[in-house]
Design a protein around this motif. Structure first.
Motif, PDB file in Angstrom:
ATOM      1  N   SER A 221       3.286  -9.416 -11.325  1.00 13.90           N
ATOM      2  CA  SER A 221       3.095 -10.717 -11.965  1.00 13.90           C
ATOM      3  C   SER A 221       1.633 -10.992 -12.324  1.00 13.90           C
ATOM      4  N   ILE A 222       0.706 -10.267 -11.698  1.00 17.39           N
ATOM      5  CA  ILE A 222      -0.725 -10.444 -12.009  1.00 17.39           C
ATOM      6  C   ILE A 222      -1.331  -9.162 -12.565  1.00 17.39           C
ATOM      7  N   ASP A 223      -0.474  -8.305 -13.095  1.00 17.95           N
ATOM      8  CA  ASP A 223      -0.949  -7.015 -13.618  1.00 17.95           C
ATOM      9  C   ASP A 223      -1.886  -7.188 -14.809  1.00 17.95           C
ATOM     10  N   ASP A 224      -1.800  -8.312 -15.500  1.00 17.81           N
ATOM     11  CA  ASP A 224      -2.722  -8.559 -16.617  1.00 17.81           C
ATOM     12  C   ASP A 224      -4.145  -8.817 -16.118  1.00 17.81           C
ATOM     13  N   GLN A 225      -4.280  -9.242 -14.854  1.00 21.09           N
ATOM     14  CA  GLN A 225      -5.595  -9.524 -14.289  1.00 21.09           C
ATOM     15  C   GLN A 225      -6.086  -8.403 -13.376  1.00 21.09           C
ATOM     16  N   PHE A 226      -5.153  -7.778 -12.656  1.00 16.06           N
ATOM     17  CA  PHE A 226      -5.486  -6.711 -11.721  1.00 16.06           C
ATOM     18  C   PHE A 226      -4.548  -5.520 -11.963  1.00 16.06           C
ATOM     19  N   PRO A 227      -4.742  -4.809 -13.079  1.00 16.53           N
ATOM     20  CA  PRO A 227      -3.822  -3.719 -13.417  1.00 16.53           C
ATOM     21  C   PRO A 227      -3.890  -2.573 -12.404  1.00 16.53           C
ATOM     22  N   LEU A 228      -2.726  -1.993 -12.135  1.00 19.94           N
ATOM     23  CA  LEU A 228      -2.602  -0.856 -11.229  1.00 19.94           C
ATOM     24  C   LEU A 228      -1.761   0.219 -11.893  1.00 19.94           C
ATOM     25  N   SER A 229      -2.140   1.463 -11.700  1.00 21.31           N
ATOM     26  CA  SER A 229      -1.352   2.571 -12.233  1.00 21.31           C
ATOM     27  C   SER A 229      -0.199   2.892 -11.289  1.00 21.31           C
ATOM     28  N   GLU A 230       0.719   3.703 -11.753  1.00 18.65           N
ATOM     29  CA  GLU A 230       1.832   4.142 -10.908  1.00 18.65           C
ATOM     30  C   GLU A 230       1.309   4.888  -9.680  1.00 18.65           C
ATOM     31  N   ASP A 231       0.283   5.709  -9.873  1.00 16.07           N
ATOM     32  CA  ASP A 231      -0.301   6.450  -8.747  1.00 16.07           C
ATOM     33  C   ASP A 231      -0.918   5.506  -7.722  1.00 16.07           C
ATOM     34  N   HIS A 232      -1.575   4.441  -8.187  1.00 12.82           N
ATOM     35  CA  HIS A 232      -2.158   3.466  -7.266  1.00 12.82           C
ATOM     36  C   HIS A 232      -1.069   2.816  -6.413  1.00 12.82           C
ATOM     37  N   ILE A 233       0.030   2.434  -7.053  1.00 14.06           N
ATOM     38  CA  ILE A 233       1.135   1.797  -6.337  1.00 14.06           C
ATOM     39  C   ILE A 233       1.717   2.746  -5.298  1.00 14.06           C
ATOM     40  N   ARG A 234       1.978   3.963  -5.706  1.00 15.47           N
ATOM     41  CA  ARG A 234       2.639   4.916  -4.797  1.00 15.47           C
ATOM     42  C   ARG A 234       1.737   5.286  -3.623  1.00 15.47           C
ATOM     43  N   SER A 235       0.476   5.558  -3.894  1.00 16.79           N
ATOM     44  CA  SER A 235      -0.422   5.906  -2.793  1.00 16.79           C
ATOM     45  C   SER A 235      -0.660   4.693  -1.894  1.00 16.79           C
ATOM     46  N   GLY A 236      -0.717   3.494  -2.504  1.00 15.54           N
ATOM     47  CA  GLY A 236      -0.882   2.292  -1.704  1.00 15.54           C
ATOM     48  C   GLY A 236       0.255   2.075  -0.734  1.00 15.54           C
ATOM     49  N   LEU A 237       1.488   2.235  -1.195  1.00 16.03           N
ATOM     50  CA  LEU A 237       2.650   2.041  -0.322  1.00 16.03           C
ATOM     51  C   LEU A 237       2.730   3.124   0.752  1.00 16.03           C
ATOM     52  N   ARG A 238       2.303   4.332   0.420  1.00 17.38           N
ATOM     53  CA  ARG A 238       2.329   5.407   1.422  1.00 17.38           C
ATOM     54  C   ARG A 238       1.279   5.214   2.513  1.00 17.38           C
TER      55      ARG A 238
END
Length: 433
Positions: free
Chosen positions: A275-292
Motif C-alpha cells: 500500500s506504500i510501495d509508491d513511497q518505499f518501493p521494494l523488489s521481489e528479492d527484498h521481500i523474499r529475503s526480508g521474510l526469510r
C-alpha cells in the motif's frame, strides 16, 4: 552493558508516574518541550491485539532488506529495554538513553504541569524512541502501539503513512471496553485521513466498523481477509511455507517465524508494504529475503537442550494467542506430548487462556513472574487448573524450579502465558554454560 541498562530502567522508573495511565496530554506536553521529534520522520503505525510484533518485525525486515534506514519500536521487551527501539541492526544505546533522560528530567522538574502529572513508563520509553528516530533521520519507522490506540502514546506520531490493524481480541478490557466492538473502536481511532489502512478482517461486525471509520476520515480501507487468500503448505520449528493469492496472482513464500497464524501475519505485512510501495518501493528479492530473515524472539521460539530435549517459548497471554499456540503445536505434531510451564498476570482471562491450551500438554506446571505484583500466584493458577480438570504436574513460585520439573517430565516443554515469564526464562537459558 547490562549494568547500564539497569541504570536506564532505574532512571525511567524514578521519573515515571506509576501504573498504566492512558491519555495523551502528558506526553504531548513533553514532546512539545522536546521540539516534537514524533513529527520528524514518516512511520507505519500497527495496532491490534495479536500478531502486532510479528507484523512489525516482518515489515521492518523487508524494508531493511530494501536498503532503507528503518526504525522499529515494539513492546514489551523480553530481557532488556534495548529491544524496544532499534535502527537497522543496532539496538538502542544505553549511554545515549541516559543522556536523553537527563534532558527529560530537566524538562519535567522545571515544568509545573509535568511535575504534578508525570508521564508513565511507556510514555517515557516512547518519547525516547521517537527522539532516536528523529535524530537518526530514519527513512521510515515501524511502530507498534501499546495496549490500545486512541489514547496510546504511539498515537502522537505526526507523519503516519499507513495504519495496520492486526486481529482484535479481548484484552485490557478494563481500559479499552468490555466488548470486542468497543476494543476495536478504540484501536481503529488511530486511522489517519487520506492514508491507506490495512485491517486483518475476518469478523463482519468489525469489518463494517473499519469501513465506516475509514469513510468518516477519508482513509483508504484495505481488508486483508477480503483481498488475500493465504494457505500454509509446510510448517516446521524453523518456519513456514505458504501460498498467497492477491489480484489473481499466486506467489509462494518462505517465512522464518513458525506457527499456523504466521502466514496471515506475513501476508498482512506484505499488504501494508504494497500500500506504500509508491513511497518505499521494494523488489521481489527484498521481500523474499526480508521474510526469510525475520527474527522475533519469544514467539514460538525453539531452544535446544541436551539429549535432544527442547523448549518452546511463546507469550500466548490471551485466549486468542493460546488457541494459536495450541493449533501450531498440533500442526507440528507436538500436542499432548509436551509439558507446559504457565504463568500469567492476575488481570488476564486466566481460565480462558488455560481452556485454549487444553489438550496441548501431558501435564501443566505453574509458576509466577518474580518481582511482579501483577503476576498471579502459582498456587492460584494451580487451583484454577484443578477446578478445570487439567492434567497437573505441580507448581513452584520459582520459574526455574517449575521448568526443571517440566523438563524432567517430558522431552519437550512449552513455556507460555506471559511475555514476562518468557523473558525471564529465556535470559536464564542463555546464561547456562
Amino acid at each position: 552493558m547490562d549494568d547500564l541498562w539497569t541504570q536506564v530502567e532505574s532512571k525511567i522508573m524514578e521519573l515515571a508516574s506509576p501504573g498504566i495511565r492512558p491519555g495523551l496530554a502528558r506526553l504531548a506536553r513533553l514532546l512539545a518541550l522536546l521540539d516534537n521529534p514524533q513529527r520528524k520522520f514518516p512511520s507505519v503505525l500497527v495496532v491490534g491485539t495479536n500478531g502486532k510484533g510479528s507484523t512489525c518485525s516482518s515489515m521492518f525486515s523487508c524494508l531493511k532488506a530494501g536498503g532503507y534506514k528503518v526504525g522499529l519500536y515494539t513492546s514489551p521487551h523480553l530481557e532488556s529495554p534495548a529491544e524496544r527501539s532499534r535502527i537497522g541492526d543496532e539496538l538502542a544505546d544505553p549511554l545515549r538513553w541516559l543522556g536523553m533522560l537527563e534532558r527529560i528530567e530537566e524538562l519535567i522538574t522545571s515544568d509545573s504541569r509535568l511535575l504534578a502529572d508525570r508521564p508513565s513508563y511507556f510514555e517515557l520509553v516512547t518519547a525516547l524512541a521517537f527522539m532516536d528516530f528523529a535524530d537518526a533521520r530514519v527513512d521510515v519507522a515501524v511502530v507498534e502501539a501499546g495496549m490500545g490506540g486512541r489514547l496510546d502514546a504511539t498515537n502522537m506520531l505526526g507523519d503516519v503513512r499507513c495504519v495496520v490493524c492486526t486481529p482484535i481480541g479481548m484484552d485490557h478490557a478494563e481500559f479499552l471496553g468490555h466488548s470486542l466492538y468497543s476494543i476495536a473502536r478504540e484501536k481503529m481511532a488511530v486511522i489517519r485521513p487520506h492514508r491507506p489502512t490495512v485491517f486483518a478482517g475476518g469478523d463482519e461486525e468489525l469489518e463494517t466498523l473499519f469501513i465506516r471509520r475509514c469513510t468518516d476520515v477519508s482513509a483508504v480501507p484495505l481488508v486483508h481477509s477480503k483481498e488475500c487468500r493465504v494457505e500454509m503448505t509446510d510448517i516446521s520449528l524453523s518456519g513456514v511455507e505458504f501460498l498467497r493469492v492477491r489480484n489473481g496472482e499466486t506467489r509462494s513464500f518462505s517465512f522464518s517465524l513458525t506457527g499456523v497464524h504466521q502466514p496471515a501475519n506475513a501476508s498482512l505485512a506484505l499488504m501494508a508494504l504494497e500500500s506504500i510501495d509508491d513511497q518505499f518501493p521494494l523488489s521481489e528479492d527484498h521481500i523474499r529475503s526480508g521474510l526469510r530473515d525475520v527474527r522475533w524472539p519469544g514467539r514460538m521460539e525453539w531452544i535446544s537442550l541436551e539429549d535432544g530435549r527442547g523448549i518452546v517459548l511463546d507469550g500466548a497471554h490471551n485466549p486468542h494467542g493460546a488457541k494459536a499456540l495450541a493449533d501450531s503445536l498440533e500442526a507440528l505434531g507436538f500436542a499432548g506430548k509436551c509439558s507446559l510451564v504457565f504463568a500469567a498476570m492476575g488481570d488476564k482471562d486466566i481460565s480462558g487462556i488455560l481452556e485454549g491450551l487444553r489438550g496441548v500438554a501431558r501435564r501443566f506446571f505453574f509458576t509466577q513472574v518474580p518481582g511482579s505484583e501483577r503476576s498471579a500466584k502459582a498456587e492460584r493458577l494451580f487451583n484454577e487448573a484443578v477446578h478445570m480438570g487439567l492434567p497437573l504436574g505441580g507448581f513452584s513460585d520459582d520459574p526455574v524450579v517449575a521448568l526443571e520439573m517440566a523438563t524432567e517430565d517430558s522431552p519437550m516443554t512449552v513455556v507460555c502465558g506471559s511475555l514476562f515469564l518468557v523473558g525471564y526464562v529465556r535470559n536464564r537459558l542463555k546464561r547456562k554454560p
